[in-house]
Design an enzyme around this catalytic site. Structure first.
Site, PDB file in Angstrom:
ATOM      1  N   ASN A   1      85.412  80.876  60.354  1.00 49.58           N
ATOM      2  CA  ASN A   1      86.753  80.979  60.640  1.00 49.58           C
ATOM      3  C   ASN A   1      87.719  80.331  59.856  1.00 49.58           C
ATOM      4  O   ASN A   1      87.654  78.924  59.859  1.00 49.58           O
ATOM      5  CB  ASN A   1      86.852  80.117  62.222  1.00 49.58           C
ATOM      6  CG  ASN A   1      88.404  80.198  62.772  1.00 49.58           C
ATOM      7  OD1 ASN A   1      89.131  80.969  62.231  1.00 49.58           O
ATOM      8  ND2 ASN A   1      88.723  79.489  63.857  1.00 49.58           N
TER       9      ASN A   1
ATOM     10  N   LYS B   1      90.732  80.353  59.822  1.00 53.61           N
ATOM     11  CA  LYS B   1      92.016  79.836  60.483  1.00 53.61           C
ATOM     12  C   LYS B   1      93.348  80.485  59.609  1.00 53.61           C
ATOM     13  O   LYS B   1      93.177  81.551  58.890  1.00 53.61           O
ATOM     14  CB  LYS B   1      92.254  78.382  60.468  1.00 53.61           C
ATOM     15  CG  LYS B   1      90.805  77.986  61.401  1.00 53.61           C
ATOM     16  CD  LYS B   1      90.985  76.483  61.978  1.00 53.61           C
ATOM     17  CE  LYS B   1      89.676  75.967  62.322  1.00 53.61           C
ATOM     18  NZ  LYS B   1      89.708  74.995  63.475  1.00 53.61           N
TER      19      LYS B   1
ATOM     20  N   HIS C   1      89.760  81.356  71.015  1.00 52.85           N
ATOM     21  CA  HIS C   1      89.430  80.151  70.331  1.00 52.85           C
ATOM     22  C   HIS C   1      90.306  79.082  71.071  1.00 52.85           C
ATOM     23  O   HIS C   1      91.464  79.429  71.397  1.00 52.85           O
ATOM     24  CB  HIS C   1      89.828  80.164  68.831  1.00 52.85           C
ATOM     25  CG  HIS C   1      89.432  79.123  68.084  1.00 52.85           C
ATOM     26  ND1 HIS C   1      90.333  77.883  67.916  1.00 52.85           N
ATOM     27  CD2 HIS C   1      88.353  79.006  67.132  1.00 52.85           C
ATOM     28  CE1 HIS C   1      89.656  77.008  67.116  1.00 52.85           C
ATOM     29  NE2 HIS C   1      88.454  77.479  66.608  1.00 52.85           N
TER      30      HIS C   1
ATOM     31  N   GLU D   1      92.161  76.879  69.939  1.00 51.60           N
ATOM     32  CA  GLU D   1      93.500  76.715  69.270  1.00 51.60           C
ATOM     33  C   GLU D   1      94.375  77.806  69.796  1.00 51.60           C
ATOM     34  O   GLU D   1      95.671  77.605  70.037  1.00 51.60           O
ATOM     35  CB  GLU D   1      93.499  76.740  67.667  1.00 51.60           C
ATOM     36  CG  GLU D   1      92.923  75.474  67.241  1.00 51.60           C
ATOM     37  CD  GLU D   1      92.254  75.670  65.909  1.00 51.60           C
ATOM     38  OE1 GLU D   1      92.508  76.781  65.158  1.00 51.60           O
ATOM     39  OE2 GLU D   1      91.648  74.851  65.556  1.00 51.60           O
TER      40      GLU D   1
ATOM     41  N   GLU E   1      82.233  75.602  71.588  1.00 55.93           N
ATOM     42  CA  GLU E   1      82.829  74.812  70.662  1.00 55.93           C
ATOM     43  C   GLU E   1      83.604  73.742  71.310  1.00 55.93           C
ATOM     44  O   GLU E   1      84.427  73.779  72.050  1.00 55.93           O
ATOM     45  CB  GLU E   1      83.806  75.450  69.893  1.00 55.93           C
ATOM     46  CG  GLU E   1      83.501  76.480  69.116  1.00 55.93           C
ATOM     47  CD  GLU E   1      84.273  76.912  67.825  1.00 55.93           C
ATOM     48  OE1 GLU E   1      84.063  76.898  66.688  1.00 55.93           O
ATOM     49  OE2 GLU E   1      85.535  77.414  68.349  1.00 55.93           O
TER      50      GLU E   1
ATOM     51  N   GLY F   1      87.640  70.191  64.007  1.00 51.88           N
ATOM     52  CA  GLY F   1      88.244  69.720  62.958  1.00 51.88           C
ATOM     53  C   GLY F   1      88.396  68.105  63.051  1.00 51.88           C
ATOM     54  O   GLY F   1      89.243  67.571  62.197  1.00 51.88           O
TER      55      GLY F   1
ATOM     56  N   SER G   1      82.978  70.738  63.712  1.00 52.67           N
ATOM     57  CA  SER G   1      82.598  70.114  62.608  1.00 52.67           C
ATOM     58  C   SER G   1      81.225  70.275  61.816  1.00 52.67           C
ATOM     59  O   SER G   1      80.374  69.439  61.634  1.00 52.67           O
ATOM     60  CB  SER G   1      82.771  68.564  63.160  1.00 52.67           C
ATOM     61  OG  SER G   1      84.103  68.527  63.149  1.00 52.67           O
TER      62      SER G   1
HETATM   63  C1  PEP Z   1      86.668  76.252  64.487  1.00 55.23           C
HETATM   64  O1  PEP Z   1      87.740  75.972  64.457  1.00 55.23           O
HETATM   65  O2  PEP Z   1      86.126  77.218  65.120  1.00 55.23           O
HETATM   66  C2  PEP Z   1      85.759  75.121  64.130  1.00 55.23           C
HETATM   67  C3  PEP Z   1      84.696  74.942  64.449  1.00 55.23           C
HETATM   68  O3  PEP Z   1      86.270  74.176  63.425  1.00 55.23           O
HETATM   69  P1  PEP Z   1      85.564  73.169  62.418  1.00 55.23           P
HETATM   70  O4  PEP Z   1      84.368  73.442  61.845  1.00 55.23           O
HETATM   71  O5  PEP Z   1      86.712  72.603  61.162  1.00 55.23           O
HETATM   72  O6  PEP Z   1      85.485  71.928  63.357  1.00 55.23           O
END
Ligand code: PEP
Length: 267
Positions: A9, A11, A113, A115, A185, A191, A231
């Site tokens: 992703n 972003k 997601h 976000e 997630e 993040g 992460s």
């Molecule tokens: C994500 O945004 O789907 C995600 C898992 O981000 P990160 O790997 O940076 O935690």
């Protein structure tokens, strides 16, 4: 046997030029490591085009979709969008429809997601509408679910995720549910550099498969793929993806770094 799926992703990162440069670099490094798209494959199968590795998807910003699709031609790497609108067309300024995505060769789409839920007011109900539309259009949805830190501390993670999955899959027939990807997630892990432990991630991914079993049947539960996201990096990917109910990952920050190569190869 379920084929692992690693999705990046990206972003809101990279201009189209930067995206193409990065995609071409990864394409060269991953040649032979990424397998063709496909949910469940027979044990030992390497797929028609020879790739025996995981299915790999780059979910890039809208403006980079066409150039990245062109850059990845001839590879097994698929390209996905990070969002779509649930309607076919109309007065929805700034939005992109499922058909617009399929018309340019996009195969996957991230839906719900955290976000988008947090900053763009997406709800379980709007996620369900998008899932239904994506499937109707021939896109493979990657449906995101997961709890906040407060919800985890309250001990309601499994109940919450069960509800998110139940609503997201409303009206989806078993034949389509088998091709779905659900990304677990935990929001507190996104993040933050603080990934879930492999056991905590496995516990929730297993519960997701159980709710799919209850909603549908054993065959659907065994076919649907569940990713972990939050992460993921080159150090923790392999141990997470080796858990029995974790079929790969949705990777944010590390997907736009060279370490994405190791994450895919580790899977
Ligand atoms: C994500 O945004 O789907 C995600 C898992 O981000 P990160 O790997 O940076 O935690």
């Amino acid at each position: 046997m379920r084929k692992k799926i690693i999705a990046g992703n990206w972003k809101m990162n990279k201009t189209p030029l930067e995206a193409v440069t990065f995609a071409k670099d990864l394409k060269a490094k991953l040649s032979g490591s990424s397998g063709p798209a496909g949910g469940s494959v027979p044990a030992g199968s390497s797929g028609p085009t020879g790739g025996s590795g995981p299915e790999v998807v780059f979910c890039v910003p809208f403006v980079s979709l066409i150039p990245v699709i062109e850059a990845l031609e001839g590879s097994n790497i698929a390209v996905g969008a990070q969002n779509m609108h649930a309607e076919d067309s109309g007065a929805f300024t700034g939005e992109i429809s499922a058909e617009m995505l399929t018309s340019i060769g996009v195969s996957h789409v991230i839906i719900g997601h955290s976000e988008r839920r947090e900053y763009f007011a997406e709800t379980d109900a709007s996620v369900n509408k998008k899932v239904l539309k994506a499937i109707a259009a021939g896109l493979a949805p990657i449906v995101c679910v997961g709890e906040t830190l407060t919800q985890r501390e309250q001990g309601i993670t499994i109940d919450l995720v069960r509800m998110q999955v139940r609503i997201a899959l409303g009206g989806v027939p078993a034949s389509d549910a088998r091709g779905l990807v659900i990304a677990y997630e935990p929001i507190w892990a996104i993040g933050t550099g603080r990934a879930a432990t492999k056991d905590d991630a496995q516990e929730v991914c297993r519960a997701i498969r159980q709710i799919v079993r209850e909603l549908y049947d054993e065959e659907t539960a065994q076919a649907l793929r569940v990713q972990y996201g939050g992460s993921v990096n080159a150090k923790n990917a392999a141990e997470l993806f080796n858990m029995p109910d974790i079929d790969g990952g949705l990777v944010g920050g590390a997907s736009i770094k060279p370490e994405f190569e190791s994450i895919v190869k580790g899977a």
